[in-house]
Design a protein around this motif. Structure first.
Motif, PDB file in Angstrom:
ATOM      1  N   TRP A 158      35.038  35.834  36.902  1.00 61.49           N
ATOM      2  CA  TRP A 158      33.813  36.529  37.289  1.00 61.49           C
ATOM      3  C   TRP A 158      33.325  37.457  36.184  1.00 61.49           C
ATOM      4  O   TRP A 158      34.055  37.823  35.285  1.00 61.49           O
ATOM      5  CB  TRP A 158      34.010  37.311  38.581  1.00 61.49           C
ATOM      6  N   SER A 159      32.055  37.832  36.309  1.00 59.24           N
ATOM      7  CA  SER A 159      31.484  38.908  35.494  1.00 59.24           C
ATOM      8  C   SER A 159      31.127  40.073  36.397  1.00 59.24           C
ATOM      9  O   SER A 159      31.225  41.224  36.018  1.00 59.24           O
ATOM     10  CB  SER A 159      30.234  38.431  34.742  1.00 59.24           C
ATOM     11  N   CYS A 160      30.697  39.743  37.607  1.00 57.33           N
ATOM     12  CA  CYS A 160      30.331  40.741  38.612  1.00 57.33           C
ATOM     13  C   CYS A 160      31.175  40.467  39.858  1.00 57.33           C
ATOM     14  O   CYS A 160      31.243  39.320  40.315  1.00 57.33           O
ATOM     15  CB  CYS A 160      28.841  40.604  38.933  1.00 57.33           C
ATOM     16  N   PRO A 161      31.840  41.491  40.422  1.00 58.14           N
ATOM     17  CA  PRO A 161      32.698  41.257  41.595  1.00 58.14           C
ATOM     18  C   PRO A 161      31.980  40.603  42.782  1.00 58.14           C
ATOM     19  O   PRO A 161      32.622  40.017  43.646  1.00 58.14           O
ATOM     20  CB  PRO A 161      33.183  42.660  41.970  1.00 58.14           C
ATOM     21  N   ASP A 162      30.649  40.686  42.810  1.00 59.49           N
ATOM     22  CA  ASP A 162      29.900  40.053  43.898  1.00 59.49           C
ATOM     23  C   ASP A 162      29.751  38.545  43.714  1.00 59.49           C
ATOM     24  O   ASP A 162      29.301  37.856  44.624  1.00 59.49           O
ATOM     25  CB  ASP A 162      28.504  40.679  44.012  1.00 59.49           C
ATOM     26  N   HIS A 163      30.077  38.041  42.533  1.00 61.09           N
ATOM     27  CA  HIS A 163      29.910  36.623  42.232  1.00 61.09           C
ATOM     28  C   HIS A 163      31.187  36.060  41.611  1.00 61.09           C
ATOM     29  O   HIS A 163      31.215  35.690  40.445  1.00 61.09           O
ATOM     30  CB  HIS A 163      28.717  36.407  41.286  1.00 61.09           C
ATOM     31  N   MET A 164      32.243  36.007  42.412  1.00 59.74           N
ATOM     32  CA  MET A 164      33.529  35.505  41.925  1.00 59.74           C
ATOM     33  C   MET A 164      33.591  33.991  42.096  1.00 59.74           C
ATOM     34  O   MET A 164      33.131  33.457  43.093  1.00 59.74           O
ATOM     35  CB  MET A 164      34.662  36.190  42.659  1.00 59.74           C
ATOM     36  N   ASN A 165      34.153  33.328  41.076  1.00 59.38           N
ATOM     37  CA  ASN A 165      34.293  31.876  41.091  1.00 59.38           C
ATOM     38  C   ASN A 165      35.772  31.508  41.148  1.00 59.38           C
ATOM     39  O   ASN A 165      36.544  31.933  40.300  1.00 59.38           O
ATOM     40  CB  ASN A 165      33.706  31.271  39.813  1.00 59.38           C
ATOM     41  N   SER A 166      36.131  30.699  42.124  1.00 62.87           N
ATOM     42  CA  SER A 166      37.511  30.225  42.203  1.00 62.87           C
ATOM     43  C   SER A 166      37.656  28.985  41.329  1.00 62.87           C
ATOM     44  O   SER A 166      36.868  28.051  41.434  1.00 62.87           O
ATOM     45  CB  SER A 166      37.889  29.883  43.642  1.00 62.87           C
ATOM     46  N   CYS A 167      38.641  29.014  40.463  1.00 66.15           N
ATOM     47  CA  CYS A 167      38.933  27.841  39.634  1.00 66.15           C
ATOM     48  C   CYS A 167      40.027  26.995  40.258  1.00 66.15           C
ATOM     49  O   CYS A 167      40.284  25.890  39.801  1.00 66.15           O
ATOM     50  CB  CYS A 167      39.337  28.272  38.230  1.00 66.15           C
ATOM     51  N   GLY A 168      40.671  27.502  41.258  1.00 64.93           N
ATOM     52  CA  GLY A 168      41.696  26.711  41.923  1.00 64.93           C
ATOM     53  C   GLY A 168      42.920  27.524  42.268  1.00 64.93           C
ATOM     54  O   GLY A 168      42.961  28.736  42.085  1.00 64.93           O
ATOM     55  N   ARG A 169      43.888  26.801  42.767  1.00 65.86           N
ATOM     56  CA  ARG A 169      45.132  27.427  43.214  1.00 65.86           C
ATOM     57  C   ARG A 169      46.303  26.538  42.844  1.00 65.86           C
ATOM     58  O   ARG A 169      46.228  25.319  42.961  1.00 65.86           O
ATOM     59  CB  ARG A 169      45.077  27.621  44.725  1.00 65.86           C
ATOM     60  N   TYR A 170      47.357  27.153  42.374  1.00 67.94           N
ATOM     61  CA  TYR A 170      48.594  26.442  42.062  1.00 67.94           C
ATOM     62  C   TYR A 170      49.610  26.830  43.121  1.00 67.94           C
ATOM     63  O   TYR A 170      49.900  28.007  43.309  1.00 67.94           O
ATOM     64  CB  TYR A 170      49.099  26.825  40.672  1.00 67.94           C
ATOM     65  N   ILE A 171      50.166  25.840  43.808  1.00 70.65           N
ATOM     66  CA  ILE A 171      51.115  26.110  44.882  1.00 70.65           C
ATOM     67  C   ILE A 171      52.523  26.329  44.330  1.00 70.65           C
ATOM     68  O   ILE A 171      53.191  27.283  44.685  1.00 70.65           O
ATOM     69  CB  ILE A 171      51.119  24.975  45.935  1.00 70.65           C
ATOM     70  N   GLY A 172      52.994  25.421  43.472  1.00 66.34           N
ATOM     71  CA  GLY A 172      54.313  25.573  42.866  1.00 66.34           C
ATOM     72  C   GLY A 172      55.450  25.379  43.840  1.00 66.34           C
ATOM     73  O   GLY A 172      55.303  24.733  44.859  1.00 66.34           O
ATOM     74  N   PRO A 173      56.576  25.995  43.562  1.00 63.49           N
ATOM     75  CA  PRO A 173      56.864  26.966  42.509  1.00 63.49           C
ATOM     76  C   PRO A 173      57.058  26.299  41.146  1.00 63.49           C
ATOM     77  O   PRO A 173      57.435  25.131  41.057  1.00 63.49           O
ATOM     78  CB  PRO A 173      58.161  27.626  42.966  1.00 63.49           C
ATOM     79  N   ALA A 174      56.795  27.060  40.097  1.00 68.53           N
ATOM     80  CA  ALA A 174      56.911  26.558  38.727  1.00 68.53           C
ATOM     81  C   ALA A 174      58.366  26.514  38.285  1.00 68.53           C
ATOM     82  O   ALA A 174      59.171  27.347  38.672  1.00 68.53           O
ATOM     83  CB  ALA A 174      56.114  27.453  37.780  1.00 68.53           C
TER      84      ALA A 174
END
Length: 162
Positions: A102-118
């Motif tokens: 994000w650049s502004c907390p009002d416009h956050m972009n999710s790129c994804g989630r890693y479940i894992g565990p690594a």
């Protein structure tokens, strides 16, 4: 096998600092890092996560939802985020990680989630949606009661946002 993975990881980190892929470079290299808490700020500083070395780590203290935030200094078009888990110990600590830009907390972009565990030394890659732009990149463990976020390296592949 461990030596082989470490050698591949070092090559990949070197490439992440110096190579370009379709105009994308590691825009996180040597940028400012903030953690939600610090296990030992002098021994495991945030800067270890973006210094290009795989033989050191940064580490938050133990808490429910620790996070690591990179300030890229300005907005970039983000293609992907890569995390290389620490080697030598602590397998399984990196899990259920939410990747946000994000650049502004009002416009956050999710790129994804890693479940894992690594696994120790594992390289995790999350691709962001097309046209994801932001100045801040955050990794946050979002599941569990007692966690520590402690990667060896974080690379953010981006290019200038024109």
């Amino acid at each position: 096998m461990h030596s082989f993975l470490l050698a591949i990881g070092l090559l990949c980190v070197h490439c992440a600092q110096t190579c370009k892929h379709s105009g994308y470079t590691n825009v996180a290299y040597m940028k400012k890092i903030t953690l939600s808490s610090y296990h030992s700020k002098s021994q495991y500083p945030g800067s270890n996560a973006v210094n290009g070395k795989l033989n050191d780590v940064t580490a938050s203290d133990w808490e429910a939802s620790p996070w690591l935030r990179i300030d890229l200094g300005k907005s970039f078009k983000i293609q992907k985020i890569e995390v290389i888990d620490r080697t030598g110990c602590c397998e399984g600590r990196l899990h259920d990680v939410e990747f946000t830009v994000w650049s502004c907390p009002d416009h956050m972009n999710s790129c994804g989630r890693y479940i894992g565990p690594a696994k120790n030394g594992e390289r995790i890659t999350v691709f962001c949606p097309k046209n994801t732009v932001g100045q801040f990149v955050q990794l946050q463990i979002v599941k569990g009661e007692k966690n520590e976020i402690s990667p060896a390296e974080v690379c953010v592949w981006g290019k200038p946002n024109n």
